[in-house]
Scaffold this motif. Sequence first.
Motif, mmCIF file in Angstrom:
data_model
loop_
_atom_site.group_PDB
_atom_site.id
_atom_site.type_symbol
_atom_site.label_atom_id
_atom_site.label_comp_id
_atom_site.label_asym_id
_atom_site.label_seq_id
_atom_site.Cartn_x
_atom_site.Cartn_y
_atom_site.Cartn_z
ATOM 1 N N HIS A 52 -12.862 -5.041 -9.391
ATOM 2 C CA HIS A 52 -11.859 -4.020 -9.743
ATOM 3 C C HIS A 52 -11.006 -4.498 -10.918
ATOM 4 O O HIS A 52 -10.743 -3.734 -11.847
ATOM 5 C CB HIS A 52 -10.954 -3.716 -8.552
ATOM 6 C CG HIS A 52 -11.470 -2.657 -7.638
ATOM 7 N ND1 HIS A 52 -11.836 -1.401 -8.052
ATOM 8 C CD2 HIS A 52 -11.677 -2.682 -6.296
ATOM 9 C CE1 HIS A 52 -12.242 -0.689 -7.018
ATOM 10 N NE2 HIS A 52 -12.167 -1.451 -5.933
ATOM 11 N N PHE B 61 -4.449 -5.384 -8.195
ATOM 12 C CA PHE B 61 -3.466 -4.967 -9.181
ATOM 13 C C PHE B 61 -3.832 -5.570 -10.527
ATOM 14 O O PHE B 61 -3.554 -6.749 -10.782
ATOM 15 C CB PHE B 61 -2.058 -5.411 -8.770
ATOM 16 C CG PHE B 61 -1.553 -4.739 -7.524
ATOM 17 C CD1 PHE B 61 -0.978 -3.484 -7.593
ATOM 18 C CD2 PHE B 61 -1.674 -5.362 -6.286
ATOM 19 C CE1 PHE B 61 -0.516 -2.853 -6.439
ATOM 20 C CE2 PHE B 61 -1.226 -4.739 -5.132
ATOM 21 C CZ PHE B 61 -0.642 -3.477 -5.209
ATOM 22 N N THR C 21 -4.453 -2.143 4.560
ATOM 23 C CA THR C 21 -5.837 -2.014 4.123
ATOM 24 C C THR C 21 -6.384 -3.418 3.941
ATOM 25 O O THR C 21 -5.612 -4.384 3.943
ATOM 26 C CB THR C 21 -5.935 -1.177 2.828
ATOM 27 O OG1 THR C 21 -7.307 -0.922 2.530
ATOM 28 C CG2 THR C 21 -5.265 -1.867 1.650
ATOM 29 N N LEU D 276 -6.144 -5.114 -1.753
ATOM 30 C CA LEU D 276 -5.518 -4.373 -2.844
ATOM 31 C C LEU D 276 -5.723 -5.170 -4.123
ATOM 32 O O LEU D 276 -5.636 -6.401 -4.113
ATOM 33 C CB LEU D 276 -4.012 -4.192 -2.608
ATOM 34 C CG LEU D 276 -3.596 -3.285 -1.457
ATOM 35 C CD1 LEU D 276 -2.094 -3.397 -1.229
ATOM 36 C CD2 LEU D 276 -3.989 -1.844 -1.737
ATOM 37 N N GLN E 114 -15.025 5.317 -7.370
ATOM 38 C CA GLN E 114 -14.567 6.674 -7.082
ATOM 39 C C GLN E 114 -15.708 7.683 -7.151
ATOM 40 O O GLN E 114 -15.786 8.591 -6.334
ATOM 41 C CB GLN E 114 -13.438 7.076 -8.032
ATOM 42 C CG GLN E 114 -12.189 6.230 -7.869
ATOM 43 C CD GLN E 114 -11.632 6.280 -6.459
ATOM 44 O OE1 GLN E 114 -11.480 7.336 -5.870
ATOM 45 N NE2 GLN E 114 -11.361 5.112 -5.895
ATOM 46 N N PHE F 127 2.749 1.363 -3.660
ATOM 47 C CA PHE F 127 1.964 1.584 -4.873
ATOM 48 C C PHE F 127 0.843 2.608 -4.733
ATOM 49 O O PHE F 127 0.336 3.092 -5.736
ATOM 50 C CB PHE F 127 1.372 0.255 -5.371
ATOM 51 C CG PHE F 127 2.428 -0.695 -5.851
ATOM 52 C CD1 PHE F 127 3.032 -0.505 -7.084
ATOM 53 C CD2 PHE F 127 2.840 -1.750 -5.064
ATOM 54 C CE1 PHE F 127 4.019 -1.366 -7.533
ATOM 55 C CE2 PHE F 127 3.820 -2.625 -5.505
ATOM 56 C CZ PHE F 127 4.426 -2.429 -6.737
ATOM 57 N N ARG F 128 0.450 2.937 -3.489
ATOM 58 C CA ARG F 128 -0.654 3.880 -3.311
ATOM 59 C C ARG F 128 -0.282 5.055 -2.410
ATOM 60 O O ARG F 128 -1.125 5.857 -2.067
ATOM 61 C CB ARG F 128 -1.878 3.147 -2.737
ATOM 62 C CG ARG F 128 -2.400 2.063 -3.688
ATOM 63 C CD ARG F 128 -3.585 1.311 -3.121
ATOM 64 N NE ARG F 128 -4.729 2.197 -2.967
ATOM 65 C CZ ARG F 128 -5.567 2.154 -1.936
ATOM 66 N NH1 ARG F 128 -5.403 1.290 -0.967
ATOM 67 N NH2 ARG F 128 -6.581 2.982 -1.872
ATOM 68 N N ASP F 129 0.984 5.117 -1.983
ATOM 69 C CA ASP F 129 1.458 6.177 -1.091
ATOM 70 C C ASP F 129 0.643 6.293 0.188
ATOM 71 O O ASP F 129 0.401 7.392 0.695
ATOM 72 C CB ASP F 129 1.502 7.530 -1.822
ATOM 73 C CG ASP F 129 2.545 7.557 -2.915
ATOM 74 O OD1 ASP F 129 3.629 6.977 -2.705
ATOM 75 O OD2 ASP F 129 2.274 8.145 -3.983
ATOM 76 N N ARG F 130 0.178 5.155 0.694
ATOM 77 C CA ARG F 130 -0.571 5.108 1.959
ATOM 78 C C ARG F 130 0.132 4.114 2.870
ATOM 79 O O ARG F 130 0.046 2.905 2.662
ATOM 80 C CB ARG F 130 -2.018 4.686 1.721
ATOM 81 C CG ARG F 130 -2.765 5.702 0.880
ATOM 82 C CD ARG F 130 -4.172 5.262 0.644
ATOM 83 N NE ARG F 130 -4.833 6.217 -0.246
ATOM 84 C CZ ARG F 130 -6.012 6.030 -0.776
ATOM 85 N NH1 ARG F 130 -6.683 4.931 -0.538
ATOM 86 N NH2 ARG F 130 -6.541 6.945 -1.559
ATOM 87 N N ASN G 115 0.831 -1.193 0.000
ATOM 88 C CA ASN G 115 0.000 0.000 0.000
ATOM 89 C C ASN G 115 0.875 1.257 0.000
ATOM 90 O O ASN G 115 0.591 2.230 -0.706
ATOM 91 C CB ASN G 115 -0.937 -0.014 1.215
ATOM 92 C CG ASN G 115 -2.197 0.779 1.013
ATOM 93 O OD1 ASN G 115 -2.602 1.076 -0.104
ATOM 94 N ND2 ASN G 115 -2.845 1.120 2.113
ATOM 95 N N ASP H 55 -15.191 0.377 -10.628
ATOM 96 C CA ASP H 55 -14.581 1.297 -9.688
ATOM 97 C C ASP H 55 -15.660 1.898 -8.808
ATOM 98 O O ASP H 55 -16.849 1.735 -9.075
ATOM 99 C CB ASP H 55 -13.823 2.394 -10.437
ATOM 100 C CG ASP H 55 -12.689 2.976 -9.615
ATOM 101 O OD1 ASP H 55 -12.617 2.704 -8.396
ATOM 102 O OD2 ASP H 55 -11.875 3.718 -10.176
#
Length: 160
Positions: free
Chosen positions: A120, A70, A65, A68, A127, A58-61, A55, A125
């Motif tokens: 996904h 990919f 979580t 994930l 968002q 690849f997600r800057d978190r 995380n 998605d």
Amino acid sequence: MIEVQVEDPAWGEALSDVEAVVRRAAAAVLGAPIPDDQPLATVLLEGDEAVQALNARFRDRDAPTNVLSFPATAVPGAPDDDPYLGDIILAFGVCSREAAEQDKPLAHHLSHLVIHGLLHLQGHDHQADDEAEVMEARERTLLAGLGIDDPYRAILDREP
């Protein structure tokens, strides 16, 4: 159809049939099985630390979580009709805590997250609100087919 890799033994300790749970949820999304020598996706059952590292990378978190996804990318020289969708990684600690907090069996939560991850990989998605509604409706339908209650109803029932 699905390659399942249990990397954190806590998954198998909590669910003796963990691979069967993953395969059943995947079959709900993917439909008719294809030969085992042509997996459509890989599901990695990991611990929180491994998922946190992915995380962060690849997600800057920098936190674990639950799941994930990919999506597979085109490999130069590979046929355009390669059916491989990608990889899904789930964190045991996060998933088991969420299941307990939501008062649901871990197998049901795992099934939901496998379905969520595969959707996904198929391009769904959440968002935007309209995208989320479509994706959640699909999840509800697939889970109902497995005899699993609407996971969003439980969340909405707890909101003030």
